[in-house]
Design a protein around this motif. Structure first.
Motif, PDB file in Angstrom:
ATOM      1  N   ALA A  42      20.294  14.780   7.546  1.00  0.00           N
ATOM      2  CA  ALA A  42      20.310  14.920   9.002  1.00  0.00           C
ATOM      3  C   ALA A  42      21.717  15.200   9.518  1.00  0.00           C
ATOM      4  O   ALA A  42      21.922  16.062  10.375  1.00  0.00           O
ATOM      5  CB  ALA A  42      19.738  13.667   9.663  1.00  0.00           C
ATOM      6  N   LEU A  43      22.710  14.488   9.009  1.00  0.00           N
ATOM      7  CA  LEU A  43      24.075  14.678   9.495  1.00  0.00           C
ATOM      8  C   LEU A  43      24.719  15.929   8.917  1.00  0.00           C
ATOM      9  O   LEU A  43      25.653  16.470   9.515  1.00  0.00           O
ATOM     10  CB  LEU A  43      24.938  13.455   9.167  1.00  0.00           C
ATOM     11  CG  LEU A  43      24.986  12.384  10.270  1.00  0.00           C
ATOM     12  CD1 LEU A  43      23.646  11.692  10.422  1.00  0.00           C
ATOM     13  CD2 LEU A  43      26.070  11.354  10.008  1.00  0.00           C
ATOM     14  N   ALA A  44      24.230  16.389   7.762  1.00  0.00           N
ATOM     15  CA  ALA A  44      24.775  17.623   7.193  1.00  0.00           C
ATOM     16  C   ALA A  44      24.495  18.809   8.100  1.00  0.00           C
ATOM     17  O   ALA A  44      25.277  19.774   8.124  1.00  0.00           O
ATOM     18  CB  ALA A  44      24.179  17.855   5.806  1.00  0.00           C
ATOM     19  N   ALA A  51      31.304   9.212  18.086  1.00  0.00           N
ATOM     20  CA  ALA A  51      30.419  10.352  17.854  1.00  0.00           C
ATOM     21  C   ALA A  51      29.584  10.154  16.593  1.00  0.00           C
ATOM     22  O   ALA A  51      28.409  10.553  16.543  1.00  0.00           O
ATOM     23  CB  ALA A  51      31.241  11.637  17.750  1.00  0.00           C
ATOM     24  N   LEU A  52      30.166   9.537  15.565  1.00  0.00           N
ATOM     25  CA  LEU A  52      29.407   9.260  14.352  1.00  0.00           C
ATOM     26  C   LEU A  52      28.334   8.205  14.616  1.00  0.00           C
ATOM     27  O   LEU A  52      27.206   8.304  14.116  1.00  0.00           O
ATOM     28  CB  LEU A  52      30.343   8.786  13.243  1.00  0.00           C
ATOM     29  CG  LEU A  52      31.329   9.821  12.703  1.00  0.00           C
ATOM     30  CD1 LEU A  52      32.242   9.202  11.660  1.00  0.00           C
ATOM     31  CD2 LEU A  52      30.587  11.016  12.116  1.00  0.00           C
ATOM     32  N   ARG A  53      28.675   7.190  15.399  1.00  0.00           N
ATOM     33  CA  ARG A  53      27.665   6.181  15.750  1.00  0.00           C
ATOM     34  C   ARG A  53      26.515   6.836  16.508  1.00  0.00           C
ATOM     35  O   ARG A  53      25.344   6.496  16.299  1.00  0.00           O
ATOM     36  CB  ARG A  53      28.304   5.073  16.587  1.00  0.00           C
ATOM     37  CG  ARG A  53      29.415   4.318  15.867  1.00  0.00           C
ATOM     38  CD  ARG A  53      29.631   2.935  16.463  1.00  0.00           C
ATOM     39  NE  ARG A  53      30.056   2.981  17.847  1.00  0.00           N
ATOM     40  CZ  ARG A  53      31.308   2.829  18.254  1.00  0.00           C
ATOM     41  NH1 ARG A  53      32.275   2.644  17.360  1.00  0.00           N
ATOM     42  NH2 ARG A  53      31.628   2.854  19.532  1.00  0.00           N
ATOM     43  N   GLN A  54      26.849   7.766  17.376  1.00  0.00           N
ATOM     44  CA  GLN A  54      25.811   8.454  18.127  1.00  0.00           C
ATOM     45  C   GLN A  54      24.928   9.290  17.202  1.00  0.00           C
ATOM     46  O   GLN A  54      23.694   9.289  17.342  1.00  0.00           O
ATOM     47  CB  GLN A  54      26.463   9.359  19.180  1.00  0.00           C
ATOM     48  CG  GLN A  54      25.479  10.212  19.958  1.00  0.00           C
ATOM     49  CD  GLN A  54      26.194  11.103  20.959  1.00  0.00           C
ATOM     50  OE1 GLN A  54      27.231  10.755  21.490  1.00  0.00           O
ATOM     51  NE2 GLN A  54      25.646  12.268  21.197  1.00  0.00           N
ATOM     52  N   LEU A  55      25.526   9.978  16.247  1.00  0.00           N
ATOM     53  CA  LEU A  55      24.745  10.793  15.314  1.00  0.00           C
ATOM     54  C   LEU A  55      23.798   9.928  14.483  1.00  0.00           C
ATOM     55  O   LEU A  55      22.631  10.285  14.277  1.00  0.00           O
ATOM     56  CB  LEU A  55      25.684  11.579  14.400  1.00  0.00           C
ATOM     57  CG  LEU A  55      26.214  12.917  14.927  1.00  0.00           C
ATOM     58  CD1 LEU A  55      27.127  13.552  13.905  1.00  0.00           C
ATOM     59  CD2 LEU A  55      25.071  13.855  15.268  1.00  0.00           C
ATOM     60  N   PHE A  56      24.295   8.799  13.989  1.00  0.00           N
ATOM     61  CA  PHE A  56      23.441   7.925  13.188  1.00  0.00           C
ATOM     62  C   PHE A  56      22.300   7.356  14.024  1.00  0.00           C
ATOM     63  O   PHE A  56      21.160   7.243  13.539  1.00  0.00           O
ATOM     64  CB  PHE A  56      24.271   6.794  12.576  1.00  0.00           C
ATOM     65  CG  PHE A  56      24.868   7.131  11.245  1.00  0.00           C
ATOM     66  CD1 PHE A  56      24.115   7.038  10.087  1.00  0.00           C
ATOM     67  CD2 PHE A  56      26.188   7.556  11.153  1.00  0.00           C
ATOM     68  CE1 PHE A  56      24.660   7.343   8.851  1.00  0.00           C
ATOM     69  CE2 PHE A  56      26.747   7.870   9.919  1.00  0.00           C
ATOM     70  CZ  PHE A  56      25.988   7.767   8.764  1.00  0.00           C
TER      71      PHE A  56
END
Length: 466
Positions: free
Chosen positions: A77-79, A299-304
């Motif tokens: 998903a994050l890729a 931003a990483l917390r939001q993506l997860f």
């Protein structure tokens, strides 16, 4: 034709020169405001750090577990947003939490009941939401519960069932690896039932090895705390000669241990065609959350958190659609990104902009808005500055013309030298280029030069040249 071409070329050259000069004047006039705006934006960008790192570490637990499978889905998903997720293998939820505390992981799967709420909250560990249930799976071999057959007595035909933890006394039980958190959980459950681990023969094999030992008869029972997606759980639920225990004291245990709750495995949920299980089974389950560090980029917390909605938002064996992720069962404070992703409405621009642009806008919109408010009054300075620069090219020659007039009025200067100076001044003025809006000022300068020349010639008693 050559004269026409020369005239056209000269006109084009003059037009281009005038345009470039006007552009230079505009840039020079707006330059201070632009430099100030750029400095403010650069400072805000450096302070807010809106763009996240391109690599993040997720602690997933042992290889082949449900955590590892979910970790692969998060990585995919994050890729898609250009973020590489490194999967950190540990022994289980305790190892994941330890990696998070030590800073070796940015995000981790952690089962409920594993955290020290006061200590971990002080360390800046927060939740991105509860993700799924992890039932306590107690698999056993029913033959291990049969009492020894005595000669002369008929063999028992009814298959014994495990319906209380006290029946585990004296059995060979695998309680998973120490880093999984299962040994500590089983110790607490056994203590509540008046039984200690010393009353059993315990093993600490990995789930896959423990399942093989159970099938081979080297173990009597094993305990797993994992999601139903675990390959070991899927295999044991279909294995002949192995049963799943139903604990009748689920409600009492959930009152004693708030991180546990009762869940129901419906009849036929495992395999409808084979009617597995043949009846509803009540199980105890903990809730697994996605934990992160406070210094992990927002931003990483939001993506997860957004990925969690896609991965865990559907119906499962023990929950309905949209039951997860949620913030109701979080033991630690929920991060703003997790709360907004789960309970709020995402900004509309996320549907139309790529992640990097959406994230930049979300982090910088307040700065951009404040900058616009600041620059609106400052922008009023630009037109006067532009006008001043254009007029300065004309007005600065009035100082030289005034000097000629002063020398002419004093009468001690050579008239020929003054006329030559006026001719030079007129030649310079004829080469000045200004926008059409300021052409009248240029013509006024040349007219004043001509008036001064006429006055000078009149004083010499000569008629002016036509």
């Amino acid at each position: 034709m050559s004269a026409l071409h020369t005239s056209v070329a000269r006109q084009v050259k003059q037009t281009l020169h005038l345009w470039l000069q006007s552009l230079r004047d505009m840039l020079a006039s707006a330059g201070p405001v632009a430099v100030l705006a750029f400095a403010l934006v650069a400072g805000a960008y450096w302070w807010l750090d809106p763009q996240p790192p391109r690599t993040v570490t997720l602690a997933t637990g042992p290889a082949g577990s449900a955590y590892a499978a979910f970790g692969q889905r998060y990585a995919q998903a994050l890729a898609r947003e250009g973020i590489q997720v490194k999967l950190l293998t540990t022994e289980g939820t305790v190892g994941n939490l330890q990696a998070l505390r030590e800073g070796r992981a940015d995000v981790a799967f952690v089962r409920g009941g594993s955290v020290d709420m006061a200590q971990d909250a002080d360390m800046g560990i927060m939740s991105l939401g509860a993700l799924f249930y992890e039932p306590v799976w107690l698999f056993y071999r029913p033959t291990a519960l049969q009492p020894p057959h005595k000669p002369g007595q008929p063999k028992a035909t009814e298959v014994p069932r495990l319906h209380a933890l006290s029946q585990l006394r004296g059995l060979r039980l695998n309680v998973d690896q120490d880093g999984s958190g299962v040994p500590d959980l089983m110790r607490r459950l056994l203590d509540a039932n008046g039984l200690s681990l010393d009353a059993l023969t315990t093993r600490h094999l990995p789930p896959h090895d423990a399942a093989e030992a159970l099938r081979a008869g080297k173990l009597d029972a094993l305990v797993l705390v994992t999601a139903p997606e675990s390959p070991v759980v899927q295999r044991l639920l279909r294995e002949p000669g192995i049963a799943l225990a139903e604990l009748p004291h689920g409600d009492a245990l959930s009152r004693r241990f708030p991180f546990l709750q009762t869940v129901d495995l419906p009849r036929g949920m495992v395999d409808l065609a084979r009617d597995l299980p043949p009846q509803d089974i009540d199980l105890m389950a903990a809730t697994t959350a996605l934990l992160t560090q406070e210094d992990t980029h927002p931003a990483l917390r939001q993506l997860f958190a957004q990925a969690a909605q896609q991965i865990h938002g559907g119906a499962g064996w023990f929950n309905g659609a949209r039951d997860f992720p949620n913030t109701r069962t979080s033991e630690l404070p929920v991060s703003p990104e997790g709360d907004r992703a789960i309970n709020g409405t995402p900004p509309f621009w996320q549907r139309y902009l790529p992640f990097w642009a959406s994230n930049l806008l979300e982090r910088m919109w307040l700065v951009i808005g404040g900058l616009i408010v600041l620059l609106l009054p400052l922008s009023r300075v630009v037109p006067p500055l532009y006008t001043y620069r254009v007029r300065q090219r004309v007005f600065r020659w009035y100082a030289r013309l005034r000097e000629v007039e002063t020398r002419m009025d004093e009468g001690d200067a050579d008239s020929t030298a003054l006329l030559n100076e006026l001719d030079e001044l007129d030649r310079v003025a004829s080469q000045i280029t200004v926008p059409l809006a300021h052409a009248d000022e240029l013509y006024a300068l040349r007219s004043n030069i001509e008036k001064t020349r006429r006055r000078l010639l009149a004083r010499k008693g000569r008629a002016p040249q036509p």
